[in-house]
Motif scaffolding. Sequence first.
Motif, short mmCIF file in Angstrom:
data_model
loop_
_atom_site.label_atom_id
_atom_site.label_comp_id
_atom_site.label_asym_id
_atom_site.label_seq_id
_atom_site.Cartn_x
_atom_site.Cartn_y
_atom_site.Cartn_z
N LEU A 1 39.66 -9.04 88.00
CA LEU A 1 40.33 -8.84 86.72
C LEU A 1 39.35 -8.77 85.55
O LEU A 1 39.67 -8.23 84.49
CB LEU A 1 41.34 -9.96 86.48
N SER A 2 38.15 -9.30 85.74
CA SER A 2 37.14 -9.24 84.69
C SER A 2 36.65 -7.81 84.46
O SER A 2 35.96 -7.55 83.47
CB SER A 2 35.94 -10.14 85.06
N THR A 3 37.01 -6.91 85.35
CA THR A 3 36.65 -5.51 85.16
C THR A 3 37.30 -4.95 83.90
O THR A 3 36.74 -4.06 83.24
CB THR A 3 37.10 -4.68 86.38
N PRO B 1 34.05 -3.83 92.18
CA PRO B 1 34.42 -2.55 91.57
C PRO B 1 33.27 -1.57 91.42
O PRO B 1 33.50 -0.35 91.34
CB PRO B 1 34.97 -2.97 90.20
N MET B 2 32.03 -2.06 91.40
CA MET B 2 30.89 -1.16 91.28
C MET B 2 30.75 -0.24 92.48
O MET B 2 30.13 0.83 92.38
CB MET B 2 29.60 -1.99 91.09
N LEU B 3 31.34 -0.62 93.59
CA LEU B 3 31.24 0.21 94.80
C LEU B 3 31.97 1.54 94.63
O LEU B 3 31.72 2.48 95.38
CB LEU B 3 31.80 -0.55 96.01
N ILE B 4 32.87 1.62 93.65
CA ILE B 4 33.58 2.88 93.41
C ILE B 4 32.61 3.98 93.04
O ILE B 4 32.88 5.17 93.27
CB ILE B 4 34.65 2.70 92.30
N ASN B 5 31.46 3.61 92.48
CA ASN B 5 30.48 4.61 92.08
C ASN B 5 29.74 5.23 93.27
O ASN B 5 28.95 6.16 93.09
CB ASN B 5 29.48 4.01 91.10
#
Length: 284
Positions: free
Chosen positions: A78-80, A239-243
């Motif tokens: 959620l911190s994203t 979430p950084m893996l989405i890149n």
Amino acid sequence: MSTYASLSKEAQASAVATEGVPDCVSFAAPQSRSSRAVLMALSAAIGVAVGLGGSHFFPETQIAIWLVAGVALMGGLLSTWSPCGYSSLTLLRPRGHEYSLRSVVGYVPTLVLHGLGYAFGAVVLGGVLAGIGYVVGLDNYVTTGAVVLAVVAVLYGAHQFGFLRVPYPQRRAQVPHDARQRFPIEAIGLLYGVSLGLNYLTYVQTPILYLVTALAVLSGNVTTAIALFAIFNLGRFLPMLINLLPVTDRSVTAWLARRQEAAATFDGALLVGSGAAILAMYLA
């Protein structure tokens, strides 16, 4: 609206081609007070059911561990929905305008260093907080502390649903933007990871961080405290893996923006539900 001008090859001296980025016209729709009240009550009911029913099948301590670990991970995710989350997703990306295997491979060192920064933050923050708890002797009041924190969780959940105003202390700062002009992208990945991994150097997006912090102090145990922040920071990192996928930063941030309200609601539901579950287990 942002514009980018570029000279055409055919008429560089006289022609200017402008690419426009459309203004956002679709935003997260706020929920009505009645729907928020229903969701909050439903979250509390589910939490009570988990606390009372789960104890018939599993030890209370085990249920509490699962709850804390799950909520900590979700808190990191959620911190994203914060300025720093948006900044990391849009800056720490594969180089080049075209998605390719080469660009992804070149991005991996940045991603790994970013993750190591989060790991470093978890070790430092967890170690310091556990040391404070050990010196003060709070590990002797784990059960009482858990009940108090459960009440705090419910209050912060009501805050996220918009029914209460609870103190929300934080340092209103972002990751250092000037670093992108001074360091290579790999170093920026590490610097951002450390800054965000220490959690309190930038915006606090979710009250779950306060609860993880309090639990780390309450435990008085270095291993437990580091594990708590490792789980929370893992949620921040994932979430950084989405890149690694062929998606644009614009599409990712647009997806996040459309779900900003839903993220706050989910945050509130987690807080109310987990707090209610702990209270049901220890007070029933």
